[in-house]
Design a protein around this motif. Structure first.
Motif, short mmCIF file in Angstrom:
data_model
loop_
_atom_site.label_atom_id
_atom_site.label_comp_id
_atom_site.label_asym_id
_atom_site.label_seq_id
_atom_site.Cartn_x
_atom_site.Cartn_y
_atom_site.Cartn_z
N ASP A 86 -74.82 -10.65 28.29
CA ASP A 86 -74.49 -11.83 29.10
C ASP A 86 -74.69 -11.54 30.59
O ASP A 86 -75.17 -12.38 31.34
CB ASP A 86 -73.05 -12.26 28.85
CG ASP A 86 -72.89 -12.88 27.46
OD1 ASP A 86 -73.89 -13.41 26.94
OD2 ASP A 86 -71.77 -12.82 26.91
N GLU A 102 -84.70 -7.97 37.15
CA GLU A 102 -84.62 -7.08 35.99
C GLU A 102 -84.19 -5.70 36.47
O GLU A 102 -84.73 -5.19 37.46
CB GLU A 102 -85.99 -6.99 35.33
CG GLU A 102 -86.00 -6.13 34.07
CD GLU A 102 -87.39 -5.99 33.44
OE1 GLU A 102 -87.48 -5.87 32.22
OE2 GLU A 102 -88.38 -6.00 34.19
N SER A 148 -80.56 -5.13 25.48
CA SER A 148 -81.37 -4.13 24.80
C SER A 148 -82.27 -3.44 25.83
O SER A 148 -82.46 -3.95 26.93
CB SER A 148 -82.19 -4.75 23.66
OG SER A 148 -83.17 -5.64 24.15
N VAL A 149 -82.75 -2.28 25.46
CA VAL A 149 -83.33 -1.38 26.46
C VAL A 149 -84.74 -0.95 26.07
O VAL A 149 -84.98 -0.55 24.93
CB VAL A 149 -82.45 -0.12 26.59
CG1 VAL A 149 -83.06 0.88 27.57
CG2 VAL A 149 -81.03 -0.49 26.99
N GLN A 156 -81.03 -11.92 35.12
CA GLN A 156 -82.48 -12.04 34.87
C GLN A 156 -82.93 -13.49 34.82
O GLN A 156 -84.01 -13.83 35.27
CB GLN A 156 -82.84 -11.40 33.52
CG GLN A 156 -83.31 -9.99 33.61
CD GLN A 156 -83.97 -9.52 32.32
OE1 GLN A 156 -84.57 -10.29 31.59
NE2 GLN A 156 -83.85 -8.25 32.04
N VAL A 157 -82.10 -14.32 34.20
CA VAL A 157 -82.55 -15.67 33.88
C VAL A 157 -81.63 -16.72 34.48
O VAL A 157 -82.08 -17.73 35.01
CB VAL A 157 -82.62 -15.86 32.34
CG1 VAL A 157 -83.33 -17.16 32.00
CG2 VAL A 157 -83.30 -14.67 31.66
N GLY A 158 -80.33 -16.47 34.38
CA GLY A 158 -79.36 -17.52 34.70
C GLY A 158 -79.29 -17.89 36.16
O GLY A 158 -79.25 -19.07 36.52
N ARG A 208 -78.46 -11.34 31.20
CA ARG A 208 -79.04 -12.68 31.10
C ARG A 208 -78.76 -13.46 32.38
O ARG A 208 -79.64 -14.14 32.90
CB ARG A 208 -78.49 -13.42 29.88
CG ARG A 208 -79.17 -14.76 29.65
CD ARG A 208 -78.58 -15.56 28.50
NE ARG A 208 -78.60 -14.81 27.27
CZ ARG A 208 -77.52 -14.38 26.62
NH1 ARG A 208 -76.31 -14.62 27.10
NH2 ARG A 208 -77.63 -13.71 25.50
N ARG A 265 -85.96 -0.05 31.27
CA ARG A 265 -85.86 -1.48 31.62
C ARG A 265 -84.80 -2.10 30.74
O ARG A 265 -84.79 -1.93 29.54
CB ARG A 265 -87.21 -2.19 31.39
CG ARG A 265 -88.30 -1.70 32.30
CD ARG A 265 -89.63 -2.49 32.22
NE ARG A 265 -89.67 -3.46 31.19
CZ ARG A 265 -90.64 -3.56 30.26
NH1 ARG A 265 -91.64 -2.70 30.25
NH2 ARG A 265 -90.61 -4.51 29.37
N ASN A 292 -83.18 -5.33 29.14
CA ASN A 292 -83.57 -6.70 28.81
C ASN A 292 -82.41 -7.69 28.96
O ASN A 292 -81.26 -7.30 29.14
CB ASN A 292 -84.09 -6.75 27.37
CG ASN A 292 -85.40 -6.00 27.25
OD1 ASN A 292 -86.38 -6.32 27.91
ND2 ASN A 292 -85.41 -4.96 26.42
N ALA A 293 -82.76 -8.96 28.84
CA ALA A 293 -81.80 -10.04 29.06
C ALA A 293 -80.72 -10.10 27.98
O ALA A 293 -79.75 -10.85 28.12
CB ALA A 293 -82.52 -11.38 29.15
N ASP A 294 -80.87 -9.35 26.91
CA ASP A 294 -79.80 -9.30 25.91
C ASP A 294 -79.11 -7.93 25.91
O ASP A 294 -78.34 -7.62 25.01
CB ASP A 294 -80.35 -9.61 24.51
CG ASP A 294 -81.45 -8.64 24.09
OD1 ASP A 294 -81.84 -7.78 24.91
OD2 ASP A 294 -81.92 -8.76 22.95
#
Lengths: 759, 759
Positions: free
Chosen positions: B584, B599, B475-476, B590-592, B587, B469, B471-473
């Motif tokens: 970026d 994800e 990282s895994v 996932q979020v922006g 992010r 998975r 992540n939004a930064d």
């Protein structure tokens, strides 16, 4: 998809029922982590001050003292996950300075081996404050020149939106109704006090947080940013939670981030546990609204114009206020076909405890104003309130002007009609008009309607994901970060998975709510889990089923089209004959065939198509004592358009809880604050309805089958309390002719209103 | 895939190093679960008996007594995960009866609030035994008529395999070498005593087990079957483990299943913790082999025939013995190009503690026989032992006759040549021949070779799965059930993920080893995690990378082919210019972008293509005191064909540990059993090499690049100790002319052999 539903729509027992009723399940206050020490907060006695210095030297000498962290050393979350969306927005998420802005605002935290030592340490710390002038009234705060709560001033946000031409609309209006409506600063008042967590720095340099947050993944991201470690190194674990209602929709003020920083400083896991008093006086509450509301209609009841001017008392800090205002806008403007609508909102800081997310999220406040006004207008026009709503609500195919999205599933008519029928509306309404002025008790009925969006798709990041793993016996791991606050949403997700997969409900095991286990999820808020979480589960389960059916076809050497999966068996689609058990099939491919050893895993991640409105109508019957002003709510009917009731028993549970919370919102619940001090910080003085105060509740479930929802489902949770206050206020007016426009509806206000009416 | 390796092949610090060296990491004995009570075992004082009755009435009256479960009430795992493969095989997995078959075999377990009470309870329980005649020698057991350890007799398994025509082969042979070789009953002797677990019945009717098992998912399935609950309701969590070596390759005898049953009975979580004495006397150990080995060759050293007749002393129960025998067969027959090979194996029950899985799994025993015999043969033929192996080993493209799979990566030549060179073989060998008979110390060098399969693909179910998975930064999260026993395999998997994804190593967070988190995995055994687990991680990471690159192309509005992902950035593939950070990008999606909130999750599950042989050669230099018979191992060279060293530092760690374990196996390690009683159940009497006993170790890593392995990797763990004993025995012979054919090589045996040689 199975054609006959066997699990969805049934009243399966919720998966956590047994451990909850036996007391086996652990809630955050029950948790202990090896080696943990205790954290305690020193809070400001001043409503507004600068912390000039902190002297902890005497505390540090105490045996068992483990560390001290000042609030000024730790970022505060002053936004929402909206601010996670980009680098630019990220800069607005946190605020960090040496000021305190309300009585109870954290100044520092200490850790010690036990609570007693921590308490003693707190008493030995000297804090020097530069006391600043304070302001408590939002209208004063807007104009104040000598009080500046934040650098940018006291107005946190201001917006004017106009749909159509309100001036022209009012010019057209034949009847206009105008008044000011005021709502209270309601506290979530959950069974479990709001404010327990444990932070542990450990495994592979990572931070683990046991938190009651409703939004584990956003909390994970907040912690990652605040602590400067990768998201992958932060683990958020959610134990059972005894009620949330928005209070935990992020991090709790002064809790998780402070606890994490303190655990790092202390070199030990730290547990922090707010008292009920800390919870009530220093964590988030519902934003009080003052709404100057004006609405105009034609004589036939057709609404033509509205003007809402809202001032929100944000308190000392502004979490959630922009989106709360946006929700008031969306739901207020969206519900009725009012072609000309002017909406103005101002969020104002005051030196009081902060506002935050709370069930309904701006809608109950706005709804109280709009639905009270509509009742007044209907009376003026001599139109039945139910008819008034039926005539004006936006239904199927109509575009809501804020988001410009058409209504796809319209249950409002059903809610209004079935609800009215369940209340025996016509008969009771007539009865209250005809009751004689004998004794001191008068009965009345009132109603109000609402709509509330499902999820936050159009305003906030709103992801849901699910992973499905099929075990070698056919049993299923469903990995989801869905946070269950007690509403049973994990059970609903299990039902959806079981239904799609065609396995018995008991075969599904829903993962713990734990960011190390489960994929990205937007959390539990906005009535979103059944719809948003359910959509992800539906997709993942559908993909898993497809993989299973492919393997079944290969194993059985038959065409996939001729096979189905039902009751945990692969069966002939025509004859229904079971050909192989899912367990046997999975065992073969996972374990039996050494050349494969393949586990079926499927995942889904994304957002829903829509944010469909949950329609609802609340009917209340009250009995008012004209001598004492006391109101008793006799009966409430809650009719809600859930799209599809995945678990009717749980829907009824929500309705029962939501309507009762609505009774509290209407009659008794509000923090009483004088000079910034909360005078009722606990259940002795802050009154929520007890069992004896709860009305008879009748639940009406309207199933409009939302085309974008899993099995047609929409949300429900928040909707159940939104129109209660207006319905009760309208019923009070129906009973005794007193119109109360300021929550809470106290006996004093009723007596005063009766006096005024009598004059 | 990146072309230049940046993480794979480097000596990154293992991810759990810090917490292990600081003492922060928790091992099973450190763990506490809220509300837990303590379990203790009552063990048989008889080597063979029937439990006629148990009277616990006096114990039950003790305050703090929580429950009693008889061994006869709980299934015992008497097989391996091979038996999970089908309904038919499942019936052979468990055995349940009222007999005890060795001294220390569990009779019952009790739970009490504390260990003292549990101990007292044990002392108050009356057990009536019907003592049965016992047998301890496998050759006696085979023919015994009055001792019947199991209903089906004392021979658990018997097999004869013939490849080619051994009679014809021996007829062709010009030189024949024939002897009996005997190996010891070695104990795993891990730093952490073998036998701690906690069982808790809790959340949603499920069972959680904290266990040191090497095979969490197989343990989960065993528990599911034994307790009669779905797999999805069993959670197995692996804390840190201080060494396993096969002792934990399943459930530990009398531990996990008994503990789970006891926790259910007690209504509390139960912790059981075996003492070191219980560990040594009543849990699994290495199967002692008696190998009658005959080998024939041409005068030029070409091997033409072999005949191995093996009797395995299984002990009281038979976990793993069939596959241990199969591994002796596969590795023994496979390694050399011997066209005619007769192999006979007999597994015999005796009334001693049971045999189980142990690093090398049948290979060290077989290797000691075969490699000792080959040394004797080479001497007879006057051929250098290294030349002898070079001449006869099966290399690239050759088919192994047992599995009929071709060798794809052949590092044997490298191991033999580079190892010989690192030992300065020719010079030292000549030196030992020429040394003068002065003083009492004589030096000698010896060597032995081996091959060992990676994983268990051709003999056992061998799945590996991974979920990635992002992540939004950027990282895994890497979800894997890989159990790290201390070898650092989770670090290796993180390296593979980082390399494939093109992110810094520090961005990877490897999940806990927890069946609730991680997908199906065959566990840590058979030197399989780097190769099998690594293959799953490689596949999942490749899929995740593909998803990322698709999003990057969309986001940047460029063609995917023109982009690469390196150092955590999406870059122009030609110029190397960074275009957007992975964080970026993630992010944003996932979020922006509220319309996506997606994800990146990827998974892989399945088996490897092959079970490639890890080739190796061990060289030993010893110093023998001809007066005392004392052997000191001066130096060892371990040359191993790892395919590709993902983390050279960890490979060296394995080699250092494995060779030292090999020294123990050769010289000192073996349980001494008299009349069924273990006389050396602990470190006072069971001697493992101390730091001062450890030789200088030289590691030689040969990289043959296995085409089916992740970045060319094969396994290593087990291989490192397999040929040590033979190398040392051969070196002892080289030093003093004494040939020791029975492990352990004690001073007594050397002095006796020197006496015989002198006569």
């Amino acid at each position: 998809m199975t054609e006959q539903l066997t699990v969805v729509g049934t009243r399966v027992t919720r998966i956590d029922a047994m451990e909850k009723v036996t007391g086996l399940g652990l809630y955050a206050p029950d948790l202990e982590v090896q080696g943990m020490v205790h954290g305690l907060t020193l809070r400001s006695p001043h409503p507004h001050a600068r912390v000039v210095s902190v002297d902890g030297s005497r505390a540090e000498k105490l045996p068992g003292f483990r560390g001290l962290v000042k609030a000024s050393e730790v970022p505060r979350v002053c936004g929402t996950w909206f601010n996670l969306r980009s680098r630019k927005e990220l800069t607005k998420l946190f605020q960090q300075d040496d000021k305190v802005r309300f009585i109870g605002d954290p100044v520092l935290v200490v850790a010690a081996d036990d609570e007693e030592t921590a308490r003693e340490a707190i008493s030995l710390i000297d804090v020097e404050y530069q006391v600043l002038p304070a302001v408590f009234d939002p209208f004063e705060a807007v104009v104040s020149t000598d009080v500046k709560i934040h650098d940018r001033g006291n107005v946190g946000f201001h917006i004017v939106k106009e749909y159509g031409d309100s001036d022209a609309g009012f010019a057209e209006a034949e009847v206009i109704q105008e008044h000011r409506y005021v709502t209270s600063k309601q506290k979530h008042a959950s069974l479990e006090p709001c404010g327990t967590c444990i932070a542990e720095w450990g495994r592979e340099g990572s931070l683990t947080l046991w938190s009651t947050t409703q939004v584990p993944h956003w909390t994970q991201m907040y912690l990652s940013l605040a602590m400067g470690i990768p998201i992958a190194k932060v683990r958020v674990i959610r134990p059972h939670v005894g009620g949330a209602f928005g209070a935990r929709a992020g991090v709790i003020w002064g809790l998780e981030l402070m606890c994490a920083a303190l655990a790092k400083e202390a070199g030990h896991p730290v547990k922090m546990e707010f008292t009920r008093e800390e919870d009530f006086s220093a964590t988030e509450s519902r934003h009080p609204f003052t709404v100057d509301y004006r609405v105009g209609a034609k004589r036939d009841g057709t609404l033509v114009a509205a003007d809402a001017r809202i001032v929100i008392d944000v308190g000392g800090y502004g979490t959630h206020y922009v989106s709360v205002l946006a929700d008031a806008l969306g739901t207020g403007v969206g519900i009725y076909r009012i072609p000309n609508y002017r909406f103005e909102g101002t969020c104002v800081y005051t030196n009081k405890s902060l506002g935050g997310a709370f069930r309904g999220y701006g809608n109950p406040q706005m709804n109280f104003a709009q639905e009270s006004a509509l009742d007044e207008l209907a009376e003026k026009l001599g139109i039945d309130p139910v008819e008034m709503r039926l005539k004006n609500y936006r239904g199927a195919g109509e575009l809501d002007p804020v988001f410009e999205v058409p209504v796809k599933s319209d249950g409002m008519r059903g809610c209004l009609q079935d609800g009215a029928s369940a209340m025996d509306w016509q008969v009771r309404r007539a009865a209250s008009r005809e009751q004689k002025a004998e004794g001191t008790l008068r009965r009345g009925v009132g109603m109000a309607a609402h709509q509330h969006g499902t999820g936050a798709r159009f305003g906030l990041p709103d992801p849901s994901s699910a992973v499905i793993r099929i075990n070698a016996d056919g049993s299923v791991h469903l990995l989801t970060a869905c946070a269950d606050d007690g509403q049973g949403n994990r059970t609903v997700l299990a039902q959806i998975a079981a239904e799609v997969l065609g396995v018995p409900f008991e075969w599904i095991s829903v993962s713990d709510t734990d960011t190390a286990i489960a994929p990205l999820d937007g959390g539990t808020h906005g009535s979103r889990q059944t719809y948003c979480g359910g959509t992800a589960v539906l997709k993942a389960a559908t993909e898993a089923r497809e993989s299973i059916m492919k393997l079944a076809a290969e194993y059985l050497e038959r065409s996939q089209e001729g096979l189905t999966l039902t009751g945990g068996n692969i069966a002939d689609v025509d004859t229904g004959e079971s050909l192989v058990g899912l367990g046997d099939l999975m065992r073969h491919y996972q374990v039996g065939d050494f050349s494969r050893c393949h586990e079926v895993i499927a995942h889904a991640s994304g957002v829903t198509e829509d944010q469909p409105p949950v329609f609802g109508a609340t009917f209340a019957e009250v009995e008012v004592d004209v001598e004492t002003g006391q109101v008793r709510v006799i009966k409430m009917v809650g009719a809600f358009d859930v799209g599809k009731a995945i678990n009717p028993a749980q829907c009824e549970g929500q309705i029962s809880g939501g309507l009762t919370m609505g009774v509290g919102y209407a009659l008794t619940e509000g923090l009483v604050i004088e000079d910034g001090k909360v005078l009722n910080p606990g259940y002795r003085d802050y009154k929520i309805p007890r069992a004896i105060d709860a009305p008879e509740v009748v639940s009406v479930l309207v199933e409009s089958i939302e085309p974008t929802g899993p099995f047609g489902a929409k949300g429900l949770g928040e909707a159940t309390m939104i129109s209660s206050a207006a319905a009760i206020a309208n019923a009070v007016h129906d009973a005794v002719g007193a119109r109360i426009r300021e929550l809470t509806i106290t006996p004093e206000k009723i007596l005063r209103a009766l006096k005024e009416t009598a004059q």
